[in-house]
Design an enzyme around this catalytic site. Structure first.
Site, PDB file in Angstrom:
ATOM      1  N   GLY A 254       0.864  -1.168  -0.185  1.00  0.00           N
ATOM      2  CA  GLY A 254       0.425  -0.158   0.175  1.00  0.00           C
ATOM      3  C   GLY A 254       0.624   1.216   0.191  1.00  0.00           C
ATOM      4  N   GLU A 292       3.671  -6.802   1.526  1.00  0.00           N
ATOM      5  CA  GLU A 292       2.681  -7.279   0.492  1.00  0.00           C
ATOM      6  C   GLU A 292       2.937  -6.093  -0.682  1.00  0.00           C
ATOM      7  OE1 GLU A 292      -0.872  -8.129   2.509  1.00  0.00           O
ATOM      8  OE2 GLU A 292      -0.450 -10.002   2.635  1.00  0.00           O
ATOM      9  N   GLY A 294       3.132  -3.963  -3.632  1.00  0.00           N
ATOM     10  CA  GLY A 294       2.862  -3.931  -5.466  1.00  0.00           C
ATOM     11  C   GLY A 294       2.961  -2.753  -5.927  1.00  0.00           C
ATOM     12  N   ARG A 295       1.765  -1.441  -6.190  1.00  0.00           N
ATOM     13  CA  ARG A 295       2.122  -0.980  -6.925  1.00  0.00           C
ATOM     14  C   ARG A 295       3.242   0.114  -6.324  1.00  0.00           C
ATOM     15  NH1 ARG A 295      -2.213   1.765  -5.482  1.00  0.00           N
ATOM     16  NH2 ARG A 295      -3.008   1.045  -7.256  1.00  0.00           N
ATOM     17  N   CYS A 367     -14.194   3.062 -28.270  1.00  0.00           N
ATOM     18  CA  CYS A 367     -15.364   4.252 -29.095  1.00  0.00           C
ATOM     19  C   CYS A 367     -16.258   4.507 -27.624  1.00  0.00           C
ATOM     20  CB  CYS A 367     -15.826   3.226 -29.858  1.00  0.00           C
ATOM     21  SG  CYS A 367     -15.246   3.163 -31.311  1.00  0.00           S
ATOM     22  N   TYR A 396      -0.722  -1.564 -12.392  1.00  0.00           N
ATOM     23  CA  TYR A 396      -2.116  -2.098 -12.549  1.00  0.00           C
ATOM     24  C   TYR A 396      -2.914  -1.086 -13.617  1.00  0.00           C
ATOM     25  CZ  TYR A 396      -2.295  -3.007  -8.229  1.00  0.00           C
ATOM     26  OH  TYR A 396      -2.016  -3.553  -6.527  1.00  0.00           O
TER      27      TYR A 396
HETATM   28  C1  LIG Z   1      -3.664  -5.485  -3.203  1.00  0.00           C
HETATM   29  C2  LIG Z   1      -2.831  -5.585  -2.236  1.00  0.00           C
HETATM   30  C3  LIG Z   1      -1.778  -5.507  -1.968  1.00  0.00           C
HETATM   31  C4  LIG Z   1      -0.512  -4.299  -2.365  1.00  0.00           C
HETATM   32  O1  LIG Z   1      -0.777  -3.309  -2.586  1.00  0.00           O
HETATM   33  P1  LIG Z   1      -0.324  -2.426  -3.308  1.00  0.00           P
HETATM   34  O2  LIG Z   1      -0.709  -0.676  -3.402  1.00  0.00           O
HETATM   35  O3  LIG Z   1       0.225  -2.745  -4.498  1.00  0.00           O
HETATM   36  O4  LIG Z   1       1.464  -2.333  -2.661  1.00  0.00           O
HETATM   37  C5  LIG Z   1      -1.042  -5.834  -0.521  1.00  0.00           C
HETATM   38  N1  LIG Z   1      -1.942  -6.676   0.044  1.00  0.00           N
HETATM   39  C6  LIG Z   1      -3.395  -7.211   0.062  1.00  0.00           C
HETATM   40  C7  LIG Z   1      -4.336  -7.954   0.427  1.00  0.00           C
HETATM   41  C8  LIG Z   1      -3.887  -6.479  -1.799  1.00  0.00           C
HETATM   42  O5  LIG Z   1      -5.146  -6.744  -1.937  1.00  0.00           O
END
Ligand SMILES: *Cc1c(COP(=O)(O)O)cnc(C)c1O
Length: 450
Positions: A254, A292, A294-295, A367, A396
Protein backbone atom coordinates in the site's frame (compact mmCIF):
# COMPACT_ATOMS: atom_id res chain seq x y z
CA UNK A 1 22.35 6.34 -4.36
CA UNK A 2 19.93 9.14 -3.59
CA UNK A 3 16.35 9.07 -4.86
CA UNK A 4 17.25 11.99 -7.13
CA UNK A 5 20.18 10.15 -8.74
CA UNK A 6 17.93 7.13 -9.23
CA UNK A 7 15.38 9.32 -11.00
CA UNK A 8 18.03 10.81 -13.32
CA UNK A 9 19.24 7.34 -14.23
CA UNK A 10 15.69 6.20 -14.91
CA UNK A 11 14.97 9.17 -17.20
CA UNK A 12 18.18 8.61 -19.15
CA UNK A 13 17.37 4.90 -19.57
CA UNK A 14 13.81 5.70 -20.63
CA UNK A 15 14.85 8.11 -23.39
CA UNK A 16 17.41 5.61 -24.70
CA UNK A 17 14.76 2.87 -24.64
CA UNK A 18 12.18 4.95 -26.53
CA UNK A 19 14.61 5.70 -29.34
CA UNK A 20 15.78 2.09 -29.46
CA UNK A 21 12.18 0.80 -29.49
CA UNK A 22 11.56 2.84 -32.63
CA UNK A 23 14.89 1.85 -34.22
CA UNK A 24 14.29 -1.81 -33.49
CA UNK A 25 10.73 -1.71 -34.83
CA UNK A 26 8.85 -2.44 -31.59
CA UNK A 27 6.69 0.64 -32.17
CA UNK A 28 6.64 3.37 -34.74
CA UNK A 29 5.08 6.29 -36.46
CA UNK A 30 4.77 4.47 -39.77
CA UNK A 31 1.93 2.19 -40.69
CA UNK A 32 4.01 -0.99 -40.89
CA UNK A 33 5.23 -0.68 -37.27
CA UNK A 34 3.10 -1.63 -34.26
CA UNK A 35 1.16 1.40 -33.01
CA UNK A 36 1.56 0.48 -29.36
CA UNK A 37 4.08 -1.20 -27.07
CA UNK A 38 4.70 -1.38 -23.34
CA UNK A 39 8.16 -1.29 -21.79
CA UNK A 40 9.51 -2.31 -18.40
CA UNK A 41 12.81 -1.00 -17.04
CA UNK A 42 14.53 -4.08 -15.62
CA UNK A 43 17.21 -2.10 -13.76
CA UNK A 44 14.54 0.10 -12.21
CA UNK A 45 12.62 -2.92 -10.92
CA UNK A 46 15.80 -4.34 -9.43
CA UNK A 47 16.59 -0.99 -7.80
CA UNK A 48 13.14 -0.83 -6.18
CA UNK A 49 13.44 -4.40 -4.91
CA UNK A 50 16.83 -3.54 -3.40
CA UNK A 51 15.50 -0.31 -1.86
CA UNK A 52 12.67 -2.26 -0.19
CA UNK A 53 14.94 -5.01 1.10
CA UNK A 54 17.57 -2.55 2.35
CA UNK A 55 15.10 -0.24 4.09
CA UNK A 56 13.74 -3.03 6.30
CA UNK A 57 17.08 -4.79 6.76
CA UNK A 58 18.63 -1.56 8.01
CA UNK A 59 15.94 -1.19 10.68
CA UNK A 60 15.68 -4.78 11.95
CA UNK A 61 18.07 -6.77 14.14
CA UNK A 62 20.14 -9.13 11.97
CA UNK A 63 18.49 -12.52 11.59
CA UNK A 64 14.89 -11.28 11.90
CA UNK A 65 12.86 -13.36 9.44
CA UNK A 66 11.45 -11.12 6.69
CA UNK A 67 9.54 -12.06 3.56
CA UNK A 68 8.80 -9.33 1.03
CA UNK A 69 6.00 -10.76 -1.12
CA UNK A 70 5.10 -8.90 -4.32
CA UNK A 71 1.35 -8.35 -4.79
CA UNK A 72 0.98 -10.23 -8.07
CA UNK A 73 -2.14 -8.32 -9.14
CA UNK A 74 -0.02 -5.21 -9.68
CA UNK A 75 1.93 -6.88 -12.52
CA UNK A 76 0.83 -10.44 -13.25
CA UNK A 77 3.61 -11.36 -15.68
CA UNK A 78 5.63 -14.51 -15.07
CA UNK A 79 9.02 -13.07 -16.19
CA UNK A 80 8.50 -10.14 -13.82
CA UNK A 81 7.72 -12.48 -10.92
CA UNK A 82 10.84 -14.44 -11.86
CA UNK A 83 12.97 -11.28 -11.90
CA UNK A 84 11.62 -10.28 -8.50
CA UNK A 85 12.21 -13.79 -7.14
CA UNK A 86 15.81 -13.50 -8.35
CA UNK A 87 15.99 -10.26 -6.34
CA UNK A 88 14.74 -12.08 -3.24
CA UNK A 89 11.06 -11.13 -3.43
CA UNK A 90 8.22 -13.68 -3.01
CA UNK A 91 4.59 -13.44 -4.13
CA UNK A 92 1.30 -12.39 -2.57
CA UNK A 93 -1.56 -14.00 -4.50
CA UNK A 94 -5.31 -13.49 -4.35
CA UNK A 95 -6.65 -16.49 -6.15
CA UNK A 96 -5.92 -19.54 -8.28
CA UNK A 97 -4.76 -17.56 -11.33
CA UNK A 98 -2.15 -15.57 -9.43
CA UNK A 99 -1.03 -18.67 -7.52
CA UNK A 100 -0.53 -20.45 -10.84
CA UNK A 101 1.57 -17.51 -12.09
CA UNK A 102 3.72 -17.53 -8.95
CA UNK A 103 4.28 -21.27 -9.32
CA UNK A 104 5.07 -20.89 -13.03
CA UNK A 105 7.69 -18.31 -12.05
CA UNK A 106 9.26 -20.85 -9.70
CA UNK A 107 8.38 -18.99 -6.51
CA UNK A 108 8.44 -21.51 -3.65
CA UNK A 109 5.27 -22.10 -1.59
CA UNK A 110 7.19 -20.96 1.52
CA UNK A 111 7.67 -17.59 -0.20
CA UNK A 112 4.01 -17.27 -1.24
CA UNK A 113 1.08 -15.77 0.68
CA UNK A 114 -2.60 -16.30 -0.23
CA UNK A 115 -4.93 -13.42 0.69
CA UNK A 116 -8.21 -13.43 -1.20
CA UNK A 117 -11.44 -12.44 0.60
CA UNK A 118 -13.41 -15.23 -1.14
CA UNK A 119 -11.22 -18.34 -1.10
CA UNK A 120 -13.09 -21.52 -2.00
CA UNK A 121 -12.64 -24.68 0.05
CA UNK A 122 -10.72 -26.15 -2.88
CA UNK A 123 -8.34 -23.17 -2.97
CA UNK A 124 -7.73 -23.44 0.76
CA UNK A 125 -7.06 -27.17 0.44
CA UNK A 126 -4.56 -26.56 -2.36
CA UNK A 127 -2.77 -23.82 -0.42
CA UNK A 128 -2.48 -26.00 2.69
CA UNK A 129 -1.29 -28.98 0.65
CA UNK A 130 1.43 -26.82 -0.91
CA UNK A 131 2.45 -25.07 2.30
CA UNK A 132 1.48 -21.62 1.04
CA UNK A 133 0.81 -19.12 3.85
CA UNK A 134 -2.87 -18.25 4.23
CA UNK A 135 -4.49 -15.20 5.77
CA UNK A 136 -8.13 -15.88 6.62
CA UNK A 137 -10.47 -13.01 5.88
CA UNK A 138 -13.36 -13.77 8.22
CA UNK A 139 -14.71 -16.07 10.94
CA UNK A 140 -16.54 -18.33 8.48
CA UNK A 141 -13.27 -18.92 6.63
CA UNK A 142 -11.66 -19.79 9.97
CA UNK A 143 -14.36 -22.42 10.53
CA UNK A 144 -13.60 -23.85 7.11
CA UNK A 145 -9.93 -23.96 8.05
CA UNK A 146 -10.83 -25.77 11.30
CA UNK A 147 -12.16 -28.64 9.23
CA UNK A 148 -9.14 -28.65 6.89
CA UNK A 149 -6.41 -28.27 9.49
CA UNK A 150 -8.03 -30.93 11.71
CA UNK A 151 -5.94 -32.13 14.60
CA UNK A 152 -2.57 -32.25 12.83
CA UNK A 153 -0.18 -29.30 12.69
CA UNK A 154 -0.52 -27.22 9.50
CA UNK A 155 2.47 -26.87 7.21
CA UNK A 156 1.20 -23.50 6.06
CA UNK A 157 1.56 -20.56 8.39
CA UNK A 158 -1.99 -19.30 8.94
CA UNK A 159 -3.11 -15.87 10.07
CA UNK A 160 -6.16 -13.63 10.13
CA UNK A 161 -6.59 -10.36 8.30
CA UNK A 162 -7.88 -7.56 10.45
CA UNK A 163 -9.43 -4.28 9.39
CA UNK A 164 -8.07 -1.69 11.83
CA UNK A 165 -10.87 0.73 10.80
CA UNK A 166 -8.34 3.55 10.93
CA UNK A 167 -10.10 5.47 8.15
CA UNK A 168 -10.10 6.22 4.44
CA UNK A 169 -7.47 7.74 2.20
CA UNK A 170 -8.14 10.10 -0.70
CA UNK A 171 -9.58 7.39 -2.99
CA UNK A 172 -12.69 5.72 -1.59
CA UNK A 173 -12.64 2.66 -3.86
CA UNK A 174 -9.08 1.86 -2.74
CA UNK A 175 -9.50 2.43 0.99
CA UNK A 176 -9.39 -0.89 2.83
CA UNK A 177 -9.50 0.36 6.41
CA UNK A 178 -12.79 2.23 6.60
CA UNK A 179 -15.42 1.35 9.22
CA UNK A 180 -17.28 -0.72 6.63
CA UNK A 181 -14.54 -2.03 4.28
CA UNK A 182 -15.16 -5.50 2.91
CA UNK A 183 -11.75 -6.85 3.97
CA UNK A 184 -10.77 -8.67 7.12
CA UNK A 185 -12.28 -8.80 10.58
CA UNK A 186 -13.17 -5.34 11.85
CA UNK A 187 -11.18 -4.64 14.99
CA UNK A 188 -13.23 -1.82 16.47
CA UNK A 189 -16.72 -3.32 16.10
CA UNK A 190 -18.31 -4.08 19.50
CA UNK A 191 -17.00 -7.38 20.87
CA UNK A 192 -14.75 -8.01 17.86
CA UNK A 193 -11.45 -7.82 19.71
CA UNK A 194 -12.49 -10.31 22.36
CA UNK A 195 -13.83 -12.67 19.69
CA UNK A 196 -10.54 -12.46 17.84
CA UNK A 197 -8.44 -13.19 20.92
CA UNK A 198 -10.73 -16.15 21.67
CA UNK A 199 -10.40 -17.39 18.09
CA UNK A 200 -6.59 -17.48 18.52
CA UNK A 201 -6.72 -19.18 21.92
CA UNK A 202 -9.01 -21.85 20.42
CA UNK A 203 -6.68 -22.40 17.46
CA UNK A 204 -3.04 -22.87 18.43
CA UNK A 205 -2.17 -23.11 14.72
CA UNK A 206 -2.99 -19.44 14.15
CA UNK A 207 0.47 -17.87 14.26
CA UNK A 208 0.16 -14.75 12.14
CA UNK A 209 -1.76 -11.51 11.97
CA UNK A 210 -2.32 -9.56 8.75
CA UNK A 211 -3.28 -6.02 7.85
CA UNK A 212 -3.23 -4.23 4.51
CA UNK A 213 -4.54 -0.75 5.16
CA UNK A 214 -2.57 1.37 2.69
CA UNK A 215 -3.05 2.16 -0.97
CA UNK A 216 -2.70 5.02 -3.41
CA UNK A 217 -4.03 8.10 -1.63
CA UNK A 218 -3.39 6.85 1.91
CA UNK A 219 -0.87 8.90 3.97
CA UNK A 220 2.03 6.97 5.52
CA UNK A 221 1.04 7.91 9.07
CA UNK A 222 -2.42 6.38 8.54
CA UNK A 223 -0.93 3.15 7.16
CA UNK A 224 1.39 3.03 10.15
CA UNK A 225 -1.58 3.39 12.52
CA UNK A 226 -3.06 0.17 11.14
CA UNK A 227 0.26 -1.61 11.71
CA UNK A 228 0.42 -0.23 15.25
CA UNK A 229 -3.03 -1.69 15.97
CA UNK A 230 -1.93 -5.02 14.48
CA UNK A 231 1.12 -5.14 16.73
CA UNK A 232 -0.95 -4.26 19.81
CA UNK A 233 -3.40 -7.06 19.03
CA UNK A 234 -0.55 -9.56 18.63
CA UNK A 235 0.79 -8.55 22.04
CA UNK A 236 -2.68 -8.96 23.56
CA UNK A 237 -3.15 -12.42 22.04
CA UNK A 238 0.30 -13.55 23.15
CA UNK A 239 -0.28 -12.27 26.68
CA UNK A 240 -3.60 -14.13 26.84
CA UNK A 241 -1.99 -17.29 25.45
CA UNK A 242 0.97 -17.05 27.82
CA UNK A 243 3.33 -17.78 24.91
CA UNK A 244 4.48 -16.24 21.64
CA UNK A 245 1.67 -17.81 19.65
CA UNK A 246 1.69 -15.00 17.08
CA UNK A 247 5.23 -14.98 15.75
CA UNK A 248 4.84 -13.12 12.44
CA UNK A 249 3.13 -9.88 11.42
CA UNK A 250 2.10 -9.42 7.80
CA UNK A 251 1.89 -5.65 7.37
CA UNK A 252 0.60 -5.64 3.78
CA UNK A 253 1.67 -3.21 1.08
CA UNK A 254 0.00 0.00 0.00
CA UNK A 255 2.87 2.46 -0.33
CA UNK A 256 1.55 5.21 -2.63
CA UNK A 257 3.43 6.28 -5.76
CA UNK A 258 4.25 9.73 -7.11
CA UNK A 259 2.56 10.05 -10.52
CA UNK A 260 3.55 13.71 -10.90
CA UNK A 261 7.29 13.38 -11.55
CA UNK A 262 10.13 10.87 -11.89
CA UNK A 263 11.01 11.16 -8.21
CA UNK A 264 10.33 7.86 -6.41
CA UNK A 265 8.40 9.28 -3.47
CA UNK A 266 7.59 8.37 -0.79
CA UNK A 267 10.55 6.01 -0.45
CA UNK A 268 10.62 2.71 1.40
CA UNK A 269 13.08 4.29 3.82
CA UNK A 270 10.54 7.03 4.58
CA UNK A 271 7.86 4.39 5.15
CA UNK A 272 10.11 2.46 7.52
CA UNK A 273 10.72 5.79 9.29
CA UNK A 274 6.95 6.33 9.69
CA UNK A 275 6.57 2.78 11.02
CA UNK A 276 9.43 3.24 13.50
CA UNK A 277 7.77 6.36 14.78
CA UNK A 278 4.31 4.78 15.17
CA UNK A 279 5.35 1.26 16.25
CA UNK A 280 8.97 1.21 17.47
CA UNK A 281 8.49 -2.29 18.88
CA UNK A 282 7.86 -3.64 15.38
CA UNK A 283 11.62 -3.38 14.86
CA UNK A 284 12.83 -5.07 18.04
CA UNK A 285 13.06 -8.46 16.33
CA UNK A 286 10.26 -9.98 18.41
CA UNK A 287 8.19 -10.75 15.31
CA UNK A 288 9.02 -11.97 11.86
CA UNK A 289 7.69 -9.66 9.16
CA UNK A 290 5.89 -10.13 5.86
CA UNK A 291 5.26 -7.24 3.47
CA UNK A 292 3.09 -7.21 0.33
CA UNK A 293 4.03 -4.24 -1.84
CA UNK A 294 2.73 -4.04 -5.39
CA UNK A 295 2.41 -0.59 -6.94
CA UNK A 296 5.52 0.86 -5.30
CA UNK A 297 7.74 -1.93 -6.71
CA UNK A 298 6.57 -1.68 -10.34
CA UNK A 299 4.65 1.50 -11.17
CA UNK A 300 7.61 3.79 -11.95
CA UNK A 301 9.21 1.20 -14.22
CA UNK A 302 6.46 0.81 -16.82
CA UNK A 303 6.04 2.95 -19.93
CA UNK A 304 3.35 2.85 -22.61
CA UNK A 305 4.47 4.07 -26.05
CA UNK A 306 1.69 4.85 -28.48
CA UNK A 307 1.51 6.37 -31.94
CA UNK A 308 -0.47 9.51 -32.60
CA UNK A 309 -2.65 8.36 -35.50
CA UNK A 310 -4.50 11.59 -36.25
CA UNK A 311 -4.88 15.08 -34.86
CA UNK A 312 -7.85 17.39 -35.18
CA UNK A 313 -9.54 20.35 -33.60
CA UNK A 314 -13.05 20.19 -32.20
CA UNK A 315 -14.79 23.09 -30.49
CA UNK A 316 -11.44 24.92 -30.67
CA UNK A 317 -9.73 22.15 -28.66
CA UNK A 318 -6.88 20.27 -30.36
CA UNK A 319 -7.27 16.51 -29.93
CA UNK A 320 -4.59 13.89 -30.58
CA UNK A 321 -6.08 10.47 -31.38
CA UNK A 322 -3.64 7.84 -30.12
CA UNK A 323 -3.63 4.08 -29.57
CA UNK A 324 -3.36 4.29 -25.77
CA UNK A 325 -6.65 4.61 -23.95
CA UNK A 326 -9.04 2.86 -21.66
CA UNK A 327 -7.70 -0.62 -22.47
CA UNK A 328 -4.39 0.29 -20.76
CA UNK A 329 -5.28 3.08 -18.36
CA UNK A 330 -8.75 2.08 -17.24
CA UNK A 331 -8.63 3.90 -13.92
CA UNK A 332 -7.34 7.12 -15.46
CA UNK A 333 -10.09 7.16 -18.09
CA UNK A 334 -12.92 6.47 -15.64
CA UNK A 335 -11.55 8.47 -12.68
CA UNK A 336 -9.21 11.06 -14.23
CA UNK A 337 -9.07 13.32 -11.19
CA UNK A 338 -7.79 10.50 -8.98
CA UNK A 339 -5.42 8.86 -11.48
CA UNK A 340 -3.70 11.62 -13.48
CA UNK A 341 -0.92 10.35 -15.74
CA UNK A 342 1.90 12.31 -17.32
CA UNK A 343 2.14 12.41 -21.12
CA UNK A 344 5.67 12.58 -22.59
CA UNK A 345 5.84 13.77 -26.21
CA UNK A 346 8.29 12.11 -28.63
CA UNK A 347 8.74 12.60 -32.35
CA UNK A 348 8.46 9.81 -34.91
CA UNK A 349 12.13 8.87 -34.36
CA UNK A 350 11.60 8.54 -30.63
CA UNK A 351 13.42 11.76 -29.69
CA UNK A 352 11.85 13.96 -26.99
CA UNK A 353 9.73 16.57 -28.76
CA UNK A 354 9.95 20.29 -27.95
CA UNK A 355 7.83 23.18 -29.02
CA UNK A 356 5.65 25.85 -27.47
CA UNK A 357 3.04 24.08 -25.36
CA UNK A 358 -0.58 24.08 -26.48
CA UNK A 359 -3.50 22.71 -24.45
CA UNK A 360 -4.52 19.42 -26.07
CA UNK A 361 -6.70 16.45 -25.33
CA UNK A 362 -4.97 13.11 -25.62
CA UNK A 363 -7.51 10.51 -26.64
CA UNK A 364 -7.46 6.72 -26.88
CA UNK A 365 -8.85 4.46 -29.61
CA UNK A 366 -11.99 3.20 -27.84
CA UNK A 367 -15.47 4.05 -29.03
CA UNK A 368 -16.77 6.20 -26.25
CA UNK A 369 -16.31 9.91 -25.74
CA UNK A 370 -14.64 9.68 -22.33
CA UNK A 371 -11.69 7.64 -23.61
CA UNK A 372 -9.15 10.38 -22.83
CA UNK A 373 -5.78 10.00 -21.09
CA UNK A 374 -5.52 13.76 -20.58
CA UNK A 375 -7.63 16.84 -21.21
CA UNK A 376 -6.31 20.33 -21.91
CA UNK A 377 -2.76 19.10 -21.30
CA UNK A 378 -0.05 21.62 -22.21
CA UNK A 379 2.16 19.79 -24.72
CA UNK A 380 4.16 20.67 -27.82
CA UNK A 381 1.73 20.38 -30.75
CA UNK A 382 1.38 16.68 -31.54
CA UNK A 383 1.30 15.47 -35.13
CA UNK A 384 0.43 12.19 -36.82
CA UNK A 385 3.34 9.76 -36.50
CA UNK A 386 4.57 11.25 -33.21
CA UNK A 387 4.65 9.01 -30.17
CA UNK A 388 3.38 9.64 -26.70
CA UNK A 389 4.99 8.03 -23.70
CA UNK A 390 2.84 7.33 -20.66
CA UNK A 391 5.18 6.71 -17.72
CA UNK A 392 4.45 5.24 -14.28
CA UNK A 393 2.24 2.55 -15.82
CA UNK A 394 4.09 -0.57 -14.64
CA UNK A 395 1.47 -1.52 -12.03
CA UNK A 396 -2.29 -1.85 -12.49
CA UNK A 397 -2.25 -0.20 -15.94
CA UNK A 398 -1.18 -2.17 -19.02
CA UNK A 399 -0.79 -5.26 -16.86
CA UNK A 400 -4.52 -5.12 -16.04
CA UNK A 401 -5.75 -5.00 -19.64
CA UNK A 402 -9.40 -4.12 -20.19
CA UNK A 403 -10.85 -5.85 -23.24
CA UNK A 404 -13.19 -3.05 -24.36
CA UNK A 405 -13.76 -2.91 -28.14
CA UNK A 406 -11.74 -6.15 -28.44
CA UNK A 407 -8.63 -3.97 -28.41
CA UNK A 408 -5.69 -6.40 -28.33
CA UNK A 409 -3.25 -6.61 -25.46
CA UNK A 410 -0.03 -4.98 -26.70
CA UNK A 411 3.37 -6.60 -26.37
CA UNK A 412 5.38 -5.95 -23.22
CA UNK A 413 9.18 -5.84 -23.46
CA UNK A 414 11.66 -5.52 -20.64
CA UNK A 415 14.77 -3.51 -21.40
CA UNK A 416 18.29 -3.13 -20.08
CA UNK A 417 20.91 -0.59 -21.07
CA UNK A 418 24.52 -1.76 -21.41
CA UNK A 419 27.32 0.42 -20.05
CA UNK A 420 27.94 1.50 -23.67
CA UNK A 421 24.38 2.79 -23.88
CA UNK A 422 23.00 -0.03 -26.04
CA UNK A 423 19.43 -1.05 -25.28
CA UNK A 424 18.51 -4.73 -25.19
CA UNK A 425 14.87 -5.72 -25.25
CA UNK A 426 13.43 -9.01 -24.01
CA UNK A 427 9.84 -9.87 -24.78
CA UNK A 428 7.88 -10.44 -21.58
CA UNK A 429 4.40 -10.85 -23.07
CA UNK A 430 3.66 -11.18 -26.78
CA UNK A 431 1.02 -8.97 -28.36
CA UNK A 432 -2.37 -10.65 -28.40
CA UNK A 433 -3.08 -11.83 -31.95
CA UNK A 434 -6.37 -11.36 -33.74
CA UNK A 435 -6.70 -15.15 -33.87
CA UNK A 436 -6.42 -15.20 -30.06
CA UNK A 437 -9.09 -12.53 -29.73
CA UNK A 438 -11.43 -14.55 -31.92
CA UNK A 439 -10.68 -17.78 -30.11
CA UNK A 440 -11.07 -16.24 -26.62
CA UNK A 441 -14.34 -14.71 -27.79
CA UNK A 442 -16.00 -18.02 -28.60
CA UNK A 443 -14.74 -18.32 -32.17
CA UNK A 444 -14.41 -22.11 -31.95
CA UNK A 445 -17.99 -22.26 -30.60
CA UNK A 446 -19.43 -20.33 -33.52
CA UNK A 447 -22.53 -22.48 -33.98
CA UNK A 448 -23.25 -22.98 -30.27
CA UNK A 449 -26.44 -20.90 -30.30
CA UNK A 450 -27.93 -22.07 -33.56
C1 LIG B 1 -3.51 -5.09 -3.53
C2 LIG B 1 -2.94 -5.66 -2.28
C3 LIG B 1 -1.61 -5.42 -1.95
C4 LIG B 1 -0.71 -4.51 -2.73
O1 LIG B 1 -1.10 -3.19 -2.65
P1 LIG B 1 -0.21 -2.02 -3.33
O2 LIG B 1 -1.01 -0.80 -3.08
O3 LIG B 1 -0.10 -2.37 -4.76
O4 LIG B 1 1.11 -2.03 -2.64
C5 LIG B 1 -1.10 -6.05 -0.82
N1 LIG B 1 -1.87 -6.85 -0.05
C6 LIG B 1 -3.16 -7.08 -0.33
C7 LIG B 1 -3.96 -7.96 0.55
C8 LIG B 1 -3.75 -6.49 -1.45
O5 LIG B 1 -5.03 -6.70 -1.72
Amino acid sequence: MSAETHAQGAVARRDLAVRAAVEQGLVGGADDAPPLVCLLDTAGIRASAAALTDAFAAALPPGTPVLHAFAVKACPLVPVLRLLADAGIGCEVAGPGELALARAAGVEPERTVLDSPAKTAAELREALALGVAVNADNLQELERLDALVGAGPARSPIGVRINPQTGAGAIGALSTATATSKFGIALRDPGARARLVRAYLDRPWLTRLHVHSGSQGVPLALIAEGVRDLHALAEEINAAAGRRQVDTLDIGGGLPVNFASDEPSPTYAQYVGALREAVPALFDGGYGLVTEFGRSLLAKHGLVLARVEYTKSTGARPIALTHAGVQLATRTVYAPAQWPLRILPYDAKGAPKDGDPVAQDVAGPACFAGDLLATARELPPLAPGDLIGVPDTGAYFFTAHYGYNSLPRPAVHGFTVTPEGRVRFAEVRPAQSLAEIVSESGGPLRDALL
